[in-house]
Write a protein that holds these residues in place. Structure first.
Motif, PDB file in Angstrom:
ATOM      1  N   ASP A 263     -24.127 -35.967  45.264  1.00 11.02           N
ATOM      2  CA  ASP A 263     -25.220 -36.967  46.358  1.00 11.02           C
ATOM      3  C   ASP A 263     -25.851 -38.000  45.495  1.00 11.02           C
ATOM      4  N   TYR A 264     -26.385 -37.809  44.382  1.00 13.27           N
ATOM      5  CA  TYR A 264     -26.816 -38.757  43.325  1.00 13.27           C
ATOM      6  C   TYR A 264     -25.749 -39.738  42.792  1.00 13.27           C
ATOM      7  N   LEU A 267     -25.004 -42.129  45.598  1.00  6.53           N
ATOM      8  CA  LEU A 267     -25.958 -43.095  45.471  1.00  6.53           C
ATOM      9  C   LEU A 267     -26.203 -44.041  44.514  1.00  6.53           C
ATOM     10  N   PHE A 268     -25.879 -43.559  43.243  1.00 11.36           N
ATOM     11  CA  PHE A 268     -25.897 -44.483  42.059  1.00 11.36           C
ATOM     12  C   PHE A 268     -24.804 -45.472  42.296  1.00 11.36           C
ATOM     13  N   LEU A 269     -23.608 -45.133  42.849  1.00  9.45           N
ATOM     14  CA  LEU A 269     -22.478 -46.019  42.918  1.00  9.45           C
ATOM     15  C   LEU A 269     -23.033 -47.183  44.060  1.00  9.45           C
ATOM     16  N   VAL A 270     -23.387 -46.821  45.168  1.00 11.50           N
ATOM     17  CA  VAL A 270     -24.014 -47.700  46.355  1.00 11.50           C
ATOM     18  C   VAL A 270     -25.080 -48.718  45.695  1.00 11.50           C
ATOM     19  N   ILE A 271     -26.003 -48.086  44.943  1.00  6.85           N
ATOM     20  CA  ILE A 271     -26.949 -48.972  44.461  1.00  6.85           C
ATOM     21  C   ILE A 271     -26.650 -49.933  43.387  1.00  6.85           C
ATOM     22  N   THR A 335     -24.863 -46.185  54.472  1.00  2.00           N
ATOM     23  CA  THR A 335     -24.486 -45.195  53.631  1.00  2.00           C
ATOM     24  C   THR A 335     -25.768 -44.373  52.991  1.00  2.00           C
ATOM     25  N   MET A 336     -26.598 -45.274  52.294  1.00  2.00           N
ATOM     26  CA  MET A 336     -27.651 -44.315  51.845  1.00  2.00           C
ATOM     27  C   MET A 336     -28.422 -43.334  52.844  1.00  2.00           C
ATOM     28  N   TRP A 347     -15.563 -40.722  51.148  1.00  2.00           N
ATOM     29  CA  TRP A 347     -14.535 -41.922  51.438  1.00  2.00           C
ATOM     30  C   TRP A 347     -15.374 -42.903  51.734  1.00  2.00           C
ATOM     31  N   GLN A 348     -16.548 -42.706  52.438  1.00  2.00           N
ATOM     32  CA  GLN A 348     -17.321 -43.841  53.164  1.00  2.00           C
ATOM     33  C   GLN A 348     -18.267 -44.383  51.913  1.00  2.00           C
ATOM     34  N   ALA A 349     -18.758 -43.673  51.248  1.00  2.00           N
ATOM     35  CA  ALA A 349     -19.372 -44.290  50.026  1.00  2.00           C
ATOM     36  C   ALA A 349     -18.515 -44.966  48.942  1.00  2.00           C
ATOM     37  N   LEU A 350     -17.258 -44.569  48.821  1.00  2.00           N
ATOM     38  CA  LEU A 350     -16.261 -45.244  48.076  1.00  2.00           C
ATOM     39  C   LEU A 350     -15.835 -46.531  48.784  1.00  2.00           C
ATOM     40  N   ALA A 351     -15.791 -46.421  50.006  1.00  2.00           N
ATOM     41  CA  ALA A 351     -15.119 -47.480  50.875  1.00  2.00           C
ATOM     42  C   ALA A 351     -16.507 -48.763  50.731  1.00  2.00           C
ATOM     43  N   VAL A 352     -17.640 -48.306  50.967  1.00  2.00           N
ATOM     44  CA  VAL A 352     -18.813 -49.079  50.844  1.00  2.00           C
ATOM     45  C   VAL A 352     -18.943 -49.633  49.252  1.00  2.00           C
ATOM     46  N   THR A 353     -18.698 -49.169  48.436  1.00  2.00           N
ATOM     47  CA  THR A 353     -18.791 -49.615  46.952  1.00  2.00           C
ATOM     48  C   THR A 353     -17.676 -50.569  46.759  1.00  2.00           C
ATOM     49  N   LEU A 354     -16.370 -50.339  47.045  1.00  2.94           N
ATOM     50  CA  LEU A 354     -15.401 -51.431  46.926  1.00  2.94           C
ATOM     51  C   LEU A 354     -15.660 -52.543  47.612  1.00  2.94           C
TER      52      LEU A 354
END
Length: 380
Positions: A263-264, A267-271, A335-336, A347-354
């Motif tokens: 989770d962290y 969260l780090f990737l999204v931030i 996503t956060m 996959w949602q967090a990775l899609a957001v990051t990309l």
């Protein structure tokens, strides 16, 4: 008096002949009107059930007179269950299969036993928007039939952890995005517009370095510095949350251990990706601006837009669809919120990051093109 009028005329000419300054004066009002109108429509939709919205509830020993009212309500779908199925029905509310449970057994028992206290119990999950709306609807229907002295008890079956996660999912993303923006605001205008104003930026551009490399170097370094500010703010939030949720006898609890390493990490990737997008946006505005002061005036309207996106979970909640995963900044907020509510998928967090990285890359390319314009760099 004549000299005062001359100075006023000179200042008005300086302000109103500069299209950028005129735009910075008008744009905030236009944005506020559009944003408030949008929020008004959204809040209205939240408070008023849609014509196609149907709430599913389970009822126990439903009286005939109230059943008639339920039948007359097209937005309400109910199923009758036995009293022995109450606990199972509560679990179905928690799982989201139904929206609420209305128990009329104590109400109907008064007909055979007048000494019993008449009451109606409505069980719902406050962390789900539809469940809360269903509870309000059932409560209103039953209250309208309250011709005798009986009580209506709305009982929230959400656990303390669920309520805490819901509050975090609405508040924490807004705070994080706000702190990221604040960190960028203190660094970016001075780094680009400030160097333009001092003349040192033109010196950098005459060196044998690609403009795209300068743009990327600026964005990455400013993002790294902004992340320090955002990280400090995030640590402060995490450390203060236990005190906030345990105050005033709220009974709620929070622990950083409630979330796992994954989770962290997500969260780090999204931030990080969010910071890159915000820095790139502010870099574009700072490049167009002639001075730090002008760059800060452009940052005001951008701040309004970003803050509205940051409040997306607070106002829109479940109404934000899957399309939001591909809208920079709004996707980060969504996503956060899902990470804090423990419903996020990898996959949602990775899609957001990309998506955010792609947006930051596109903005970096646009920034490099602006660096190629001598008119913009010279500030003429």
């Amino acid at each position: 008096m004549k000299t005062i009028l001359t100075i006023m005329k000179k200042e008005f000419a300086r302000i109103f002949k500069d299209r950028r300054l005129v735009l910075s004066l008008i744009l905030p009002g236009v944005l506020i009107y559009c944003i408030y109108s949008l929020l008004g429509n959204v809040i209205g939709d939240m408070l008023t059930p849609g014509a196609d919205q149907t709430y599913k509830i389970a009822v126990i020993e439903l009286p005939a007179e109230i059943e008639a009212d339920f039948e007359a309500m097209p937005s309400l779908s109910y199923e009758k269950i036995a009293a022995s199925e109450l606990e199972n029905a509560k679990q179905r509310v928690t799982d989201g299969e139904i929206d609420a449970v209305a128990d009329f057994s104590a109400f109907t028992a008064t007909a055979a036993s007048p000494e019993a206290a008449p009451s109606v119990a409505i069980y719902y999950n406050s962390t789900e928007t539809n469940s809360s709306a269903a509870q309000s609807l059932v409560y209103a229907i039953v209250a309208a039939r309250q011709t005798t002295n009986f009580t209506i008890a709305a009982q929230d079956i959400a656990s303390d952890k669920d309520v805490t996660s819901m509050m975090l999912s609405m508040i924490a993303p807004m705070l994080l995005v706000t702190f990221i923006y604040a960190g960028c605001m203190s660094l970016v205008p001075e780094s680009i517009a400030g160097e333009k104003e001092r003349g040192s930026f033109a010196t950098m551009l005459v060196t044998p370095v690609k403009r795209s490399h300068i743009a990327l170097g600026k964005i990455i370094s400013l993002s790294a510095a902004s992340l320090v500010s955002a990280a400090c703010s995030f640590v402060g939030i995490v450390l203060s949350l236990p005190k906030m949720f345990q105050s005033d006898g709220a009974g709620m609890s929070f622990s950083a251990a409630s979330y796992g390493f994954s989770d962290y990490l997500l969260l780090f990737l999204v931030i990080i990706s969010t910071t890159l997008v915000i820095v790139a946006l502010m870099s574009l505005l700072s490049t167009v601006a002639k001075s730090v002061k002008e760059a800060n005036s452009y940052a005001g309207p951008l701040m309004i837009i970003i803050l509205v996106m940051a409040m997306g979970n607070l106002f829109l909640g479940d109404k934000i669809g899957s399309w939001a995963y591909f809208v920079p900044i709004l996707n980060s907020v969504k996503t956060m919120g899902e990470i804090f509510s423990s419903t996020a998928k990898t996959w949602q967090a990775l899609a957001v990051t990309l998506t955010n990285l792609a947006a930051a890359g596109a903005l970096s390319f646009a920034l490099a093109k602006l660096f190629d314009s001598e008119k913009i760099i010279s500030g003429s």
